[in-house]
Design a protein around this motif. Structure first.
Motif, mmCIF file in Angstrom:
data_model
loop_
_atom_site.group_PDB
_atom_site.id
_atom_site.type_symbol
_atom_site.label_atom_id
_atom_site.label_comp_id
_atom_site.label_asym_id
_atom_site.label_seq_id
_atom_site.Cartn_x
_atom_site.Cartn_y
_atom_site.Cartn_z
ATOM 1 N N ARG A 1 -51.336 48.086 52.403
ATOM 2 C CA ARG A 1 -52.195 47.318 52.505
ATOM 3 C C ARG A 1 -52.043 45.794 52.629
ATOM 4 N N SER A 2 -51.134 45.428 51.988
ATOM 5 C CA SER A 2 -50.485 44.112 52.112
ATOM 6 C C SER A 2 -49.712 43.879 53.427
ATOM 7 N N ASP A 3 -48.905 45.005 53.752
ATOM 8 C CA ASP A 3 -48.151 45.086 55.088
ATOM 9 C C ASP A 3 -49.273 44.809 56.253
ATOM 10 N N VAL A 4 -50.340 45.702 56.374
ATOM 11 C CA VAL A 4 -51.368 45.491 57.309
ATOM 12 C C VAL A 4 -51.952 44.012 57.391
ATOM 13 N N PHE A 5 -52.262 43.468 56.412
ATOM 14 C CA PHE A 5 -52.907 42.073 56.362
ATOM 15 C C PHE A 5 -51.890 41.381 56.836
ATOM 16 N N GLY A 6 -50.397 41.342 56.367
ATOM 17 C CA GLY A 6 -49.603 40.601 57.011
ATOM 18 C C GLY A 6 -49.361 40.527 58.551
ATOM 19 N N LEU A 7 -49.447 41.854 59.091
ATOM 20 C CA LEU A 7 -49.404 42.136 60.643
ATOM 21 C C LEU A 7 -50.750 41.467 61.121
ATOM 22 N N GLY A 8 -51.662 41.606 60.706
ATOM 23 C CA GLY A 8 -52.822 40.735 60.897
ATOM 24 C C GLY A 8 -52.757 39.370 60.961
ATOM 25 N N VAL B 1 -50.204 37.895 61.275
ATOM 26 C CA VAL B 1 -49.077 37.308 62.422
ATOM 27 C C VAL B 1 -50.077 37.264 63.573
ATOM 28 N N LEU B 2 -50.782 38.493 63.785
ATOM 29 C CA LEU B 2 -51.639 38.170 65.145
ATOM 30 C C LEU B 2 -52.594 36.980 65.191
ATOM 31 N N CYS B 3 -53.083 36.793 63.906
ATOM 32 C CA CYS B 3 -54.042 35.731 63.976
ATOM 33 C C CYS B 3 -53.304 34.455 64.342
ATOM 34 N N ALA B 4 -52.274 34.183 63.776
ATOM 35 C CA ALA B 4 -51.421 32.989 64.182
ATOM 36 C C ALA B 4 -50.877 32.935 65.792
ATOM 37 N N VAL B 5 -50.662 33.932 66.008
ATOM 38 C CA VAL B 5 -50.116 34.165 67.571
ATOM 39 C C VAL B 5 -51.393 33.701 68.517
ATOM 40 N N LEU B 6 -52.413 34.410 68.077
ATOM 41 C CA LEU B 6 -53.644 34.086 69.122
ATOM 42 C C LEU B 6 -54.384 32.826 68.764
ATOM 43 N N THR B 7 -54.496 32.262 67.512
ATOM 44 C CA THR B 7 -55.117 30.979 67.426
ATOM 45 C C THR B 7 -54.396 29.792 67.137
ATOM 46 N N GLY B 8 -52.822 30.020 66.727
ATOM 47 C CA GLY B 8 -51.983 28.923 66.432
ATOM 48 C C GLY B 8 -52.066 28.561 64.933
ATOM 49 N N ARG B 9 -52.897 29.195 64.246
ATOM 50 C CA ARG B 9 -53.101 29.006 62.638
ATOM 51 C C ARG B 9 -53.287 30.107 61.891
ATOM 52 N N PRO B 10 -52.578 30.298 60.634
ATOM 53 C CA PRO B 10 -52.783 31.635 59.907
ATOM 54 C C PRO B 10 -54.315 31.544 59.453
ATOM 55 N N GLY C 1 -52.204 31.157 52.239
ATOM 56 C CA GLY C 1 -51.279 31.780 50.944
ATOM 57 C C GLY C 1 -49.709 31.845 51.025
ATOM 58 N N ASP C 2 -49.177 31.883 49.794
ATOM 59 C CA ASP C 2 -47.770 31.946 49.807
ATOM 60 C C ASP C 2 -47.124 33.205 50.311
ATOM 61 N N SER C 3 -47.970 34.213 50.503
ATOM 62 C CA SER C 3 -47.262 35.509 50.668
ATOM 63 C C SER C 3 -48.741 36.259 51.419
ATOM 64 N N ALA C 4 -48.227 37.384 51.893
ATOM 65 C CA ALA C 4 -49.341 38.277 52.658
ATOM 66 C C ALA C 4 -50.100 38.678 51.662
ATOM 67 N N GLU C 5 -49.830 39.327 50.462
ATOM 68 C CA GLU C 5 -50.508 39.771 49.322
ATOM 69 C C GLU C 5 -51.394 38.571 48.816
#
Length: 338
Positions: A2-9, A11-20, A24-28
């Motif tokens: 679940r944390s891995d999936v959120f982490g990839l999401g 990444v996509l959010c940062a690529v698409l919008t320029g911001r995470p 948070g300090d980690s994906a979890e």
């Protein structure tokens, strides 16, 4: 997962919008923040990004705090991105046929997708999935063959798998495309040294020093290589520069003391060895510094014994020095052979 999936999401959010989505300090930890807070801001930025609705939808699913909405695994996310890429390519081909989309716009789109694949590859690499990361880097380079960071990161991934020839080739292409990145020159130097090409490694580390002259590690590493090929004057120059940039580093002082000793500059060797001990008498470097002190003071018997102990504890580091000082003596072993 679940944390891995959120982490990839994320990444996509940062690529698409320029911001995470969340700071948070980690994906979890970011996922937990999302579970407690509203996602209106992140989703609003995704909607306003102008990105393809399929990517926006995938990012939202990955970021959802509801387990039922999440994709099954990181692999499922990667497959969805691959399927999206295939659909984009098909739509691009149709658009080119039906409406003669300009070559410039197609190239721009390809570059954007290459960046997304490179970002995905970095995330996979951080997770330790090197085969998947290498595949994603190759896909980024298929989309943009002149993408220097993808070649540089591919070199690191190949290096980590033990593929030295592949890593060296990737680093060289990255440098051909962008010769100004000192980190790539450094990585190439490390790979060349491991492959036995010391002269090539020295050439690359000289480039690192030229591009990043304030980096003490670059001067120190170059000094060690120059000493290994017998260029003591060059090694001393680099060690002295490293000492100037990092005066509290006992390892730099110790290697400089040894280089002075090999050059028969005994007063300088004594001064540097004493500095090692003064910085931290309990540091393991201090034991070898005592050996340098004894040898510089003419106490060959005890100095040789002390240096022999250093060889026994760290042969890769001190065996060459022992051979240079005592070429006719057998290397120390257990028990210590003087």
């Amino acid at each position: 997962e679940r944390s891995d999936v959120f982490g990839l999401g994320a990444v996509l959010c940062a690529v698409l919008t320029g911001r995470p989505p969340y700071p948070g300090d980690s994906a979890e930890s970011s996922r937990k923040l999302a579970a407690r807070a509203r996602l209106d801001d992140a989703f609003g930025r995704l909607d306003a990004s102008g990105a393809d609705p399929e990517l926006i939808s995938l990012a939202k699913r990955c970021l959802s705090p509801e387990a039922a909405d999440l994709p099954g695994s990181g692999k499922v996310v990667a497959e969805a991105v691959a399927a999206y890429r295939s659909s984009v390519e098909e739509r691009a081909r149709r658009a080119a046929t039906e409406s003669a989309v300009s070559a410039a716009r197609l190239e721009e789109a390809a570059h954007g997708h290459a960046l997304a694949y490179c970002t995905l590859a970095s995330a996979l690499q951080d997770k330790g999935d090197l085969p998947a990361a290498i595949e994603a880097y190759h896909e980024a380079l298929r989309l943009n063959p002149n993408f220097a960071p993808a070649y540089a990161n591919l070199g690191v991934a190949l290096h980590d798998t033990g593929d030295l020839p592949g890593a060296i080739a990737a680093y060289r292409v990255a440098i051909d495309l962008d010769p100004t990145d000192p980190k790539v020159h450094s990585n190439l130097g490390i790979a060349l040294r491991e492959a036995g090409n010391v002269a090539g490694a020295i050439t690359e580390l000289k480039q690192v020093v030229e591009l990043d002259p304030e980096n003490p590690e670059a001067h120190f590493d170059l000094g060690n290589l120059l000493q290994a090929v017998g260029n003591l004057d060059g090694a001393i120059d680099r060690f002295e520069e490293a000492r100037f940039l990092a005066p509290e580093n006992s390892t730099v002082h110790l290697h400089l003391a040894v280089a002075y000793l090999l050059k028969k500059r005994t007063d300088d060797a004594l001064e540097s060895a004493r500095e090692v001990i003064a910085l931290n008498p309990l540091d393991p470097n201090a034991d070898t510094a005592h050996a340098v002190l004894l040898l510089a003071q003419g106490d060959t018997f005890r100095g040789k014994a002390a240096l022999g102990e250093a060889v026994r504890h760290d042969p890769a580091r001190w065996e060459g020095v022992f051979r240079q000082l005592f070429p006719d003596a057998p290397l120390p072993s257990r028990p210590l052979d003087l």
